[in-house]
Design a protein around this motif. Structure first.
Motif, PDB file in Angstrom:
ATOM      1  N   LEU A  24       0.836  -1.211   0.000  1.00 31.83           N
ATOM      2  CA  LEU A  24       0.000   0.000   0.000  1.00 31.83           C
ATOM      3  C   LEU A  24       0.871   1.261   0.000  1.00 31.83           C
ATOM      4  N   GLU A  25       2.045   1.175  -0.628  1.00 30.58           N
ATOM      5  CA  GLU A  25       2.953   2.328  -0.633  1.00 30.58           C
ATOM      6  C   GLU A  25       2.303   3.567  -1.238  1.00 30.58           C
ATOM      7  N   SER A  26       1.484   3.380  -2.250  1.00 30.32           N
ATOM      8  CA  SER A  26       0.845   4.532  -2.901  1.00 30.32           C
ATOM      9  C   SER A  26      -0.196   5.195  -1.995  1.00 30.32           C
ATOM     10  N   ALA A  27      -0.644   4.474  -0.983  1.00 32.30           N
ATOM     11  CA  ALA A  27      -1.677   5.011  -0.077  1.00 32.30           C
ATOM     12  C   ALA A  27      -1.082   5.477   1.251  1.00 32.30           C
ATOM     13  N   HIS A  28       0.253   5.526   1.351  1.00 31.26           N
ATOM     14  CA  HIS A  28       0.870   5.903   2.614  1.00 31.26           C
ATOM     15  C   HIS A  28       0.433   7.285   3.102  1.00 31.26           C
ATOM     16  N   VAL A  29       0.333   8.247   2.190  1.00 32.85           N
ATOM     17  CA  VAL A  29       0.004   9.612   2.606  1.00 32.85           C
ATOM     18  C   VAL A  29      -1.417   9.704   3.165  1.00 32.85           C
ATOM     19  N   PRO A  30      -2.462   9.240   2.447  1.00 30.10           N
ATOM     20  CA  PRO A  30      -3.807   9.308   3.052  1.00 30.10           C
ATOM     21  C   PRO A  30      -3.933   8.485   4.327  1.00 30.10           C
ATOM     22  N   ILE A  31      -3.279   7.307   4.373  1.00 27.47           N
ATOM     23  CA  ILE A  31      -3.331   6.493   5.596  1.00 27.47           C
ATOM     24  C   ILE A  31      -2.665   7.232   6.744  1.00 27.47           C
ATOM     25  N   SER A  32      -1.543   7.904   6.439  1.00 26.11           N
ATOM     26  CA  SER A  32      -0.818   8.615   7.489  1.00 26.11           C
ATOM     27  C   SER A  32      -1.647   9.763   8.060  1.00 26.11           C
ATOM     28  N   PHE A  33      -2.429  10.444   7.220  1.00 32.45           N
ATOM     29  CA  PHE A  33      -3.282  11.514   7.729  1.00 32.45           C
ATOM     30  C   PHE A  33      -4.378  10.952   8.646  1.00 32.45           C
ATOM     31  N   LEU A  34      -4.903   9.777   8.304  1.00 32.52           N
ATOM     32  CA  LEU A  34      -5.883   9.120   9.176  1.00 32.52           C
ATOM     33  C   LEU A  34      -5.246   8.779  10.514  1.00 32.52           C
ATOM     34  N   PHE A  35      -4.023   8.218  10.479  1.00 29.32           N
ATOM     35  CA  PHE A  35      -3.310   7.901  11.716  1.00 29.32           C
ATOM     36  C   PHE A  35      -3.041   9.167  12.526  1.00 29.32           C
ATOM     37  N   CYS A  36      -2.683  10.243  11.842  1.00 30.69           N
ATOM     38  CA  CYS A  36      -2.391  11.504  12.530  1.00 30.69           C
ATOM     39  C   CYS A  36      -3.641  12.042  13.222  1.00 30.69           C
ATOM     40  N   VAL A  37      -4.786  11.964  12.553  1.00 33.97           N
ATOM     41  CA  VAL A  37      -6.041  12.414  13.163  1.00 33.97           C
ATOM     42  C   VAL A  37      -6.340  11.589  14.416  1.00 33.97           C
ATOM     43  N   MET A  38      -6.140  10.268  14.327  1.00 34.02           N
ATOM     44  CA  MET A  38      -6.390   9.415  15.492  1.00 34.02           C
ATOM     45  C   MET A  38      -5.435   9.753  16.634  1.00 34.02           C
ATOM     46  N   TYR A  39      -4.181  10.078  16.294  1.00 35.42           N
ATOM     47  CA  TYR A  39      -3.200  10.436  17.326  1.00 35.42           C
ATOM     48  C   TYR A  39      -3.591  11.744  18.002  1.00 35.42           C
ATOM     49  N   ALA A 273      -3.028 -11.300   2.910  1.00 28.13           N
ATOM     50  CA  ALA A 273      -2.088 -10.313   2.346  1.00 28.13           C
ATOM     51  C   ALA A 273      -1.333  -9.608   3.474  1.00 28.13           C
ATOM     52  N   PRO A 274      -0.024  -9.318   3.272  1.00 25.33           N
ATOM     53  CA  PRO A 274       0.778  -8.690   4.343  1.00 25.33           C
ATOM     54  C   PRO A 274       0.194  -7.375   4.851  1.00 25.33           C
ATOM     55  N   TYR A 275      -0.375  -6.572   3.945  1.00 26.39           N
ATOM     56  CA  TYR A 275      -0.877  -5.275   4.404  1.00 26.39           C
ATOM     57  C   TYR A 275      -2.057  -5.431   5.364  1.00 26.39           C
ATOM     58  N   VAL A 276      -2.783  -6.558   5.282  1.00 26.65           N
ATOM     59  CA  VAL A 276      -3.878  -6.799   6.227  1.00 26.65           C
ATOM     60  C   VAL A 276      -3.314  -7.011   7.631  1.00 26.65           C
ATOM     61  N   HIS A 277      -2.221  -7.799   7.738  1.00 28.52           N
ATOM     62  CA  HIS A 277      -1.556  -7.989   9.026  1.00 28.52           C
ATOM     63  C   HIS A 277      -1.201  -6.648   9.649  1.00 28.52           C
ATOM     64  N   ILE A 278      -0.587  -5.798   8.826  1.00 28.86           N
ATOM     65  CA  ILE A 278      -0.032  -4.548   9.343  1.00 28.86           C
ATOM     66  C   ILE A 278      -1.135  -3.558   9.685  1.00 28.86           C
ATOM     67  N   LEU A 279      -2.168  -3.495   8.857  1.00 22.45           N
ATOM     68  CA  LEU A 279      -3.286  -2.603   9.160  1.00 22.45           C
ATOM     69  C   LEU A 279      -3.976  -3.014  10.467  1.00 22.45           C
ATOM     70  N   LEU A 280      -4.146  -4.326  10.685  1.00 21.79           N
ATOM     71  CA  LEU A 280      -4.737  -4.804  11.937  1.00 21.79           C
ATOM     72  C   LEU A 280      -3.849  -4.449  13.126  1.00 21.79           C
ATOM     73  N   GLY A 281      -2.520  -4.608  12.925  1.00 17.09           N
ATOM     74  CA  GLY A 281      -1.579  -4.242  13.983  1.00 17.09           C
ATOM     75  C   GLY A 281      -1.666  -2.768  14.344  1.00 17.09           C
ATOM     76  N   ASN A 282      -1.812  -1.928  13.332  1.00 17.22           N
ATOM     77  CA  ASN A 282      -1.949  -0.495  13.579  1.00 17.22           C
ATOM     78  C   ASN A 282      -3.286  -0.153  14.230  1.00 17.22           C
ATOM     79  N   LEU A 283      -4.338  -0.874  13.824  1.00 16.20           N
ATOM     80  CA  LEU A 283      -5.663  -0.590  14.374  1.00 16.20           C
ATOM     81  C   LEU A 283      -5.702  -0.773  15.883  1.00 16.20           C
ATOM     82  N   TYR A 284      -5.112  -1.871  16.374  1.00 18.16           N
ATOM     83  CA  TYR A 284      -5.225  -2.107  17.808  1.00 18.16           C
ATOM     84  C   TYR A 284      -4.311  -1.190  18.625  1.00 18.16           C
ATOM     85  N   LEU A 285      -3.382  -0.500  17.943  1.00  9.28           N
ATOM     86  CA  LEU A 285      -2.548   0.476  18.640  1.00  9.28           C
ATOM     87  C   LEU A 285      -3.140   1.879  18.613  1.00  9.28           C
ATOM     88  N   PHE A 286      -3.838   2.226  17.518  1.00  7.30           N
ATOM     89  CA  PHE A 286      -4.261   3.610  17.326  1.00  7.30           C
ATOM     90  C   PHE A 286      -5.741   3.840  17.603  1.00  7.30           C
TER      91      PHE A 286
END
Length: 316
Positions: A24-39, A273-286
């Motif tokens: 999901l490298e092409s989606a890093h920027v929109p995902i990062s803004f979502l993470f930033c809002v949650m932070y 898919a690997p990105y599903v693992h990582i998105l789930l990992g981020n979800l339970y942290l953020f």
């Protein structure tokens, strides 16, 4: 014949490379803004809850003291990973030092263990409030809350320090690319070129001792609570009593649902898919740090009233 060369042992280990979210490298920027809002929500919400509880003496009660501890842990949990994740996404700062990676691993999993332990303590608080209300103040004294806090911290340290020390002894002679957005234990261990059976086994022990036991004790507490609730004479009384537990139940679902899915997909979901693992990992942290204060501010009347009155004062 010259003696063995020990020069390399004095050099610091080379850094790891955090990929971010592979696939999901092409989606890093929109995902990062979502993470930033949650932070930002986590910092603002938990800071507000902490401030209200600290300033309002009427809230210096067991339930609210535990909630204040939960808010502190939530800030620590999101801060242990999110600043570096945003640096990866926004500035391309993919490198992370070997010891910095181990430190992040320790704080990430330690705060996770602290949050889980606090949810058990809060379940015990609800159990006493519902099943033995006349002895609530006698059982849940300030000293009892302090002892629970010390026990929760001691458990986290006792389990997580060996986890990091075991990872530190591993040789990393192959790829140092971590296919993740932070230094998660198994993601790092998989890069080692030595025998990692002990690390994997101990990681499973930690998960069992933290998530497994805590979920069991929380479930047992709520079985006892439901048994008491269903013995109440009227539907209104049953609804009112269950309503006092609703905030805690929401927080439990926010925390354990993505955590359990993340654990099982990481261990057994090889076709996922690997990105599903990582998105789930981020979800339970953020997600829990961002939503917990919203749930408690809305569902807990004393906190809601204090927050609303503070907003009115600011407007006035």
């Amino acid at each position: 014949m010259s003696g063995p060369n020990h020069t390399d042992t004095a050099l610091p280990p080379p850094p790891f490379f955090l990929v971010g979210i592979p696939g999901l490298e092409s989606a890093h920027v929109p995902i990062s803004f979502l993470f930033c809002v949650m932070y930002m929500l986590a910092l603002l919400g938990n800071g507000t809850v902490l401030l209200v509880i600290c300033l309002e003496r009427t809230l210096h009660q067991p339930m609210y003291l535990l909630l204040a501890m939960l808010s502190m842990v939530d800030v620590g949990l999101s801060t242990s990973t999110l600043p570096k994740t945003l640096a990866v996404f926004w500035m391309g700062a993919h490198d992370i030092g070997f010891h910095a990676c181990l430190a992040q691993m320790f704080f990430l999993h330690a705060f996770t263990a602290l949050e889980s332990g606090l949810l058990v303590a809060m379940a015990f608080d609800r159990y006493v409030a519902v099943c033995d209300p006349l002895r609530y103040t006698a059982i849940l004294t300030d000293f009892a809350i302090a002892k629970m806090a010390v026990a929760i911290v001691s458990r986290a340290l006792a389990l997580l320090i060996p986890l990091v020390l075991l990872a530190m002894r591993l040789p990393f002679c192959r790829s140092r690319v971590i296919a993740h957005s932070f230094c998660e234990h198994m993601a790092v261990v998989k890069l080692a070129c030595g025998n990692t059976k002990l690390n994997s086994a101990y990681g499973l022990v930690v998960v069992t001792m933290v998530i497994g036991l805590d979920v069991f004790f929380i479930a047992w507490s709520y079985c006892l609570i439901l048994g008491t609730v269903f013995r109440l004479p009227s539907r209104k009384a049953r609804r009112k009593t269950l309503g006092t537990c609703s905030s805690h139940l929401c927080v439990i679902l926010f925390f354990y649902t993505p955590a359990v899915f993340s654990f099982f997909t990481h261990r057994f979901g090889h076709a996922v898919a690997p990105y599903v693992h990582i998105l789930l990992g981020n979800l339970y942290l953020f997600v829990p740090p961002a939503l917990n204060p919203i749930v408690y501010a809305w569902r807990t009347k004393p906190i809601r009233q204090k927050v609303l009155s503070a907003f009115r004062l600011c407007k006035g």
